[in-house]
Design a protein around this motif. Structure first.
Motif, mmCIF file in Angstrom:
data_model
loop_
_atom_site.group_PDB
_atom_site.id
_atom_site.type_symbol
_atom_site.label_atom_id
_atom_site.label_comp_id
_atom_site.label_asym_id
_atom_site.label_seq_id
_atom_site.Cartn_x
_atom_site.Cartn_y
_atom_site.Cartn_z
ATOM 1 N N SER A 112 1.097 -1.284 0.022
ATOM 2 C CA SER A 112 -0.013 0.013 0.062
ATOM 3 C C SER A 112 0.992 1.284 0.047
ATOM 4 C CB SER A 112 -0.839 -0.024 1.340
ATOM 5 O OG SER A 112 -0.036 0.158 2.428
ATOM 6 N N GLY A 113 0.070 2.353 -0.124
ATOM 7 C CA GLY A 113 1.090 3.478 -0.268
ATOM 8 C C GLY A 113 1.413 3.947 1.203
ATOM 9 N N SER A 114 0.763 3.549 2.367
ATOM 10 C CA SER A 114 1.184 3.839 3.748
ATOM 11 C C SER A 114 2.569 3.057 3.683
ATOM 12 C CB SER A 114 0.212 3.774 4.641
ATOM 13 O OG SER A 114 -0.965 4.506 4.704
ATOM 14 N N VAL A 117 5.552 4.350 2.123
ATOM 15 C CA VAL A 117 5.991 5.540 2.927
ATOM 16 C C VAL A 117 6.911 5.120 4.278
ATOM 17 C CG1 VAL A 117 5.596 7.837 4.134
ATOM 18 C CG2 VAL A 117 4.455 7.425 2.047
ATOM 19 N N GLU A 118 6.363 4.225 4.780
ATOM 20 C CA GLU A 118 6.922 3.480 6.059
ATOM 21 C C GLU A 118 8.302 3.113 5.614
ATOM 22 O OE1 GLU A 118 6.313 2.592 10.267
ATOM 23 O OE2 GLU A 118 4.872 3.782 8.711
ATOM 24 N N SER A 119 8.215 2.450 4.443
ATOM 25 C CA SER A 119 9.586 1.756 4.022
ATOM 26 C C SER A 119 10.495 2.792 3.643
ATOM 27 C CB SER A 119 9.311 0.689 2.664
ATOM 28 O OG SER A 119 8.231 -0.281 3.072
ATOM 29 N N ALA A 120 9.995 3.800 3.045
ATOM 30 C CA ALA A 120 11.135 4.891 2.529
ATOM 31 C C ALA A 120 11.492 5.426 3.588
ATOM 32 C CB ALA A 120 10.219 5.874 1.530
ATOM 33 N N VAL A 121 10.839 5.649 4.959
ATOM 34 C CA VAL A 121 11.463 6.304 6.199
ATOM 35 C C VAL A 121 12.396 5.329 6.643
ATOM 36 C CG1 VAL A 121 11.044 6.895 8.555
ATOM 37 C CG2 VAL A 121 9.452 7.738 6.738
ATOM 38 N N LYS A 122 12.182 4.186 6.680
ATOM 39 C CA LYS A 122 13.002 3.114 7.088
ATOM 40 C C LYS A 122 14.243 2.959 6.208
ATOM 41 C CE LYS A 122 11.580 -0.630 9.382
ATOM 42 N NZ LYS A 122 10.931 -1.879 9.385
ATOM 43 N N PHE A 123 14.172 3.025 4.820
ATOM 44 C CA PHE A 123 15.439 2.757 4.201
ATOM 45 C C PHE A 123 16.079 4.137 4.414
ATOM 46 C CE2 PHE A 123 17.965 4.146 0.578
ATOM 47 C CZ PHE A 123 18.465 2.854 0.093
ATOM 48 N N HIS A 147 0.723 11.670 3.938
ATOM 49 C CA HIS A 147 1.747 10.463 3.642
ATOM 50 C C HIS A 147 1.499 9.064 4.051
ATOM 51 C CE1 HIS A 147 4.436 13.206 1.678
ATOM 52 N NE2 HIS A 147 4.201 14.080 2.686
ATOM 53 N N GLY A 148 -0.029 9.058 4.574
ATOM 54 C CA GLY A 148 -0.167 7.809 5.099
ATOM 55 C C GLY A 148 -0.753 7.572 6.334
ATOM 56 N N THR A 149 -1.116 6.395 6.901
ATOM 57 C CA THR A 149 -1.557 6.059 8.042
ATOM 58 C C THR A 149 -1.043 5.067 9.188
ATOM 59 O OG1 THR A 149 -3.182 4.385 7.199
ATOM 60 C CG2 THR A 149 -3.984 6.680 7.357
ATOM 61 N N THR A 150 -0.025 4.334 8.617
ATOM 62 C CA THR A 150 0.603 3.584 9.702
ATOM 63 C C THR A 150 1.505 4.469 10.542
ATOM 64 O OG1 THR A 150 2.375 3.447 7.922
ATOM 65 C CG2 THR A 150 0.860 1.414 8.063
ATOM 66 N N LEU A 151 2.164 4.164 11.496
ATOM 67 C CA LEU A 151 2.468 5.118 12.602
ATOM 68 C C LEU A 151 3.870 5.911 12.128
ATOM 69 C CD1 LEU A 151 2.203 3.401 15.793
ATOM 70 C CD2 LEU A 151 0.956 5.399 15.152
ATOM 71 N N GLY A 152 4.501 5.111 11.373
ATOM 72 C CA GLY A 152 5.856 6.216 10.854
ATOM 73 C C GLY A 152 5.358 7.128 9.786
ATOM 74 N N ALA A 153 4.589 6.488 8.985
ATOM 75 C CA ALA A 153 3.764 7.394 7.962
ATOM 76 C C ALA A 153 2.869 8.631 8.336
ATOM 77 C CB ALA A 153 3.317 6.597 6.848
ATOM 78 N N GLY A 167 -1.936 9.872 19.727
ATOM 79 C CA GLY A 167 -0.936 10.385 21.124
ATOM 80 C C GLY A 167 0.552 10.601 20.261
ATOM 81 N N PRO A 168 1.567 10.567 21.187
ATOM 82 C CA PRO A 168 2.840 11.011 20.623
ATOM 83 C C PRO A 168 3.414 9.915 19.569
ATOM 84 C CG PRO A 168 2.928 10.822 22.858
ATOM 85 C CD PRO A 168 1.598 10.349 22.592
ATOM 86 N N LEU A 169 3.842 10.455 18.465
ATOM 87 C CA LEU A 169 4.264 9.474 17.396
ATOM 88 C C LEU A 169 5.946 9.634 17.011
ATOM 89 C CD1 LEU A 169 1.418 10.895 14.625
ATOM 90 C CD2 LEU A 169 1.659 8.737 16.118
ATOM 91 N N MET A 170 6.438 9.136 16.084
ATOM 92 C CA MET A 170 7.848 9.425 15.837
ATOM 93 C C MET A 170 8.124 10.685 15.925
ATOM 94 S SD MET A 170 9.919 7.953 12.502
ATOM 95 C CE MET A 170 9.152 9.099 11.242
ATOM 96 N N PRO A 171 9.394 10.813 16.853
ATOM 97 C CA PRO A 171 9.968 12.222 16.824
ATOM 98 C C PRO A 171 10.695 12.385 15.885
ATOM 99 C CG PRO A 171 11.172 10.618 18.358
ATOM 100 C CD PRO A 171 9.956 9.877 17.845
ATOM 101 N N GLY A 172 11.373 13.729 15.653
ATOM 102 C CA GLY A 172 12.141 14.110 14.806
ATOM 103 C C GLY A 172 11.698 14.429 13.563
ATOM 104 N N VAL A 173 10.376 14.893 13.258
ATOM 105 C CA VAL A 173 9.682 15.313 11.990
ATOM 106 C C VAL A 173 9.243 16.680 12.148
ATOM 107 C CG1 VAL A 173 7.726 14.922 10.462
ATOM 108 C CG2 VAL A 173 8.664 13.002 11.703
ATOM 109 N N ARG A 174 9.673 17.651 11.047
ATOM 110 C CA ARG A 174 9.424 18.819 11.148
ATOM 111 C C ARG A 174 8.842 19.107 9.735
ATOM 112 N NH1 ARG A 174 12.727 22.880 13.943
ATOM 113 N NH2 ARG A 174 11.321 24.351 12.634
ATOM 114 N N HIS A 175 7.704 20.034 9.759
ATOM 115 C CA HIS A 175 6.845 20.500 8.518
ATOM 116 C C HIS A 175 7.342 21.820 8.076
ATOM 117 C CE1 HIS A 175 4.770 16.843 9.424
ATOM 118 N NE2 HIS A 175 4.251 17.179 10.562
ATOM 119 N N PHE A 176 7.503 21.932 6.726
ATOM 120 C CA PHE A 176 7.511 23.248 6.169
ATOM 121 C C PHE A 176 6.426 23.645 5.236
ATOM 122 C CE2 PHE A 176 9.727 20.087 3.377
ATOM 123 C CZ PHE A 176 9.381 20.521 2.156
ATOM 124 N N PRO A 177 6.445 24.846 4.892
ATOM 125 C CA PRO A 177 5.102 25.444 4.286
ATOM 126 C C PRO A 177 5.044 24.707 2.986
ATOM 127 C CG PRO A 177 6.239 27.274 5.468
ATOM 128 C CD PRO A 177 7.394 26.053 5.438
#
Length: 454
Positions: A112-114, A117-123, A147-153, A167-177
């Motif tokens: 799936s798409g989620s 994205v999860e796999s791309a984060v892990k890679f 970018h998807g619904t699994t916890l990393g995505a 609740g709290p998700l994977m830390p270390g994610v920032r969003h830009f405009p």
């Protein structure tokens, strides 16, 4: 025959559907599809204005794709890509890589798409660790991006109401405009865009040596088909290169013809480091997703003494039946010149949208390209009056859905950041089907005008 509606309401737990809608006696039951149309349990015909969920690119009801799936089941119904390979996964991967830009030659299959994205984060995170830079773990993505619904995505997703319940998700994610409303300033370049200047500021603030990847869709879905300004993606590529960050194009919607090209990245003239895909790869005939990876990156991870393999996998990843379906679907899109049809019809699509804007005072504007559009609604375009909160809620939950049922249209009223109507028909939609679509949309907008002005 059992009552499907009763069975669903008793035993089937819905996806992204309010309980009130799921329990309603008029809950739609879709029984079959043909071309650009769907039929419910009463035999009523509906125009599929969303291609299922941005995925049925080749259209419903084909016989060749099910035949390919059945043939594969008779030969090899299941095998993995763990320490072995099988013909369909190899052939599908080669075909997908053959359409990809640059040296994106390596395909990692999931479902799936989620998961893509999860796999791309892990890679991205394991790649940097394998290259002696384990501090590169942070992910950057755009505001309001899905970018998807699994916890990393979901952590990479930037829609607060989707994240809050968990609740709290994977830390270390920032969003830009994102690029909503942006244009390259006169005499300037894409480097002068406020969104990209903000991205650079975030990179400098976080420290480039801590950032693994930047995620972005070629055309951002959530917040309404945001087409990037001229040069945006080339500048995004340049920023990633300047700071040594991996660039990931999330093409779960944009790939396989939705924008008129095999990949949206190619439309905007860049080769990302990774591309995530799903939906259109099989046109929804079977579950499949995946990640395209630039060959040097994939080989560097496999050759690393500290890694030696991508420590990730899925039981169904590269399933023989799903990859057989993908191969048949992609060959059909190619042989039947479906993408060329999207490019040929794009100007006509946009001309009709221009006419709808002129005819309806509550239609603020349209955005999009190819066969992928968002119509943003307002209280009154000429005066600048916006919808009230109550009006916006009623339009998305009641007025537009009722008007769509009346005219036999299935598509998506959207409230992610604004009040919108999404249009994304199957890519096989010709002028006759598009004219039907515009008549339906005209009726929905007429109902919108009437409600807002009442």
């Amino acid at each position: 025959m059992a009552d499907t509606r009763a069975l669903a309401q008793s035993h089937l737990f819905p996806h992204f559907t309010r309980g009130q809608v799921w329990r309603d006696n008029s809950l739609p039951i879709i029984e079959r599809g043909q071309g650009c149309y769907l039929y419910d349990d009463s035999g009523r015909k509906f125009l599929d204005g969303l291609a299922g969920l941005f995925c049925v690119n080749i259209g419903h009801g084909r016989s060749d794709i099910p035949a390919a799936a059945a043939k594969q089941m008779e030969t090899l119904a299941y095998w993995t890509n763990w320490s072995a390979a099988h013909p369909m996964a190899a052939e599908a991967a080669a075909t997908i890589a053959g359409h990809a830009p640059g040296d994106l030659n390596t395909v990692f299959f999931v479902n799936s798409g989620s998961e893509a994205v999860e796999s791309a984060v892990k890679f991205a995170r394991q790649y940097w660790r394998s290259q002696g830079q384990p501090e590169r773990t942070k992910i950057l993505s755009r505001e309001m991006a899905y970018h998807g619904t699994t916890l990393g995505a979901l952590a990479v997703t930037a829609i607060p109401k989707y994240k809050e319940p968990f609740g709290p998700l994977m830390p270390g994610v920032r969003h830009f405009p994102n690029t909503l409303g942006e244009q390259v300033p006169e005499g300037g370049t894409a480097a002068d865009l406020p969104s990209l200047r903000a991205l650079v500021d975030i990179i400098e603030e976080e420290g480039p040596h801590t950032i693994a990847a930047i995620f972005a869709e070629p055309v951002q879905n959530s917040r309404g088909a945001l087409v990037p300004p001229d040069g945006y993606w080339r500048e995004l590529r340049a920023i990633a290169d300047r700071y040594g960050i991996l660039l990931v194009a999330d093409e779960v919607i944009c790939a396989y013809g939705r924008l008129g090209e095999w990949f949206g990245s190619a439309k905007y003239g860049v080769t990302p480091d990774l591309i995530t895909f799903a939906k259109g790869s099989t046109s929804g005939y079977a579950p499949l997703g995946g990640v395209l990876i630039r060959e040097p990156l994939a080989q560097a991870l496999l050759d690393s003494p500290s890694a030696g393999m991508f420590t990730h996998g899925a039981t169904w990843g590269g399933h023989p039946v799903s990859t057989a379906v993908a191969l048949t679907n992609l060959n059909a899109l190619d042989e039947e010149q479906v993408l060329a049809g999207v490019r040929d019809n794009e100007p006509y699509f946009q001309q009709q949208l221009d006419q709808l804007v002129q005819a309806h005072p509550t239609l603020a504007e349209w955005r999009g390209t190819g066969y992928f559009y968002a119509l943003e609604l307002t209280g009154d375009r000429e005066s600048g009056r916006e919808l009230t909160t109550d009006q916006a809620g009623a339009l998305v939950r009641e007025v537009m859905p009722a008007a769509m049922r009346d005219v036999g249209l299935i598509t998506r009223p959207d409230d992610r950041g604004a009040t919108m109507l999404m249009l994304s028909p199957p890519l096989i939609a010709d002028r006759e089907v598009l004219d039907h679509l515009f008549r339906c949309v005209d009726s929905v907008l007429t109902a919108t005008d009437s409600y807002v002005r009442s």
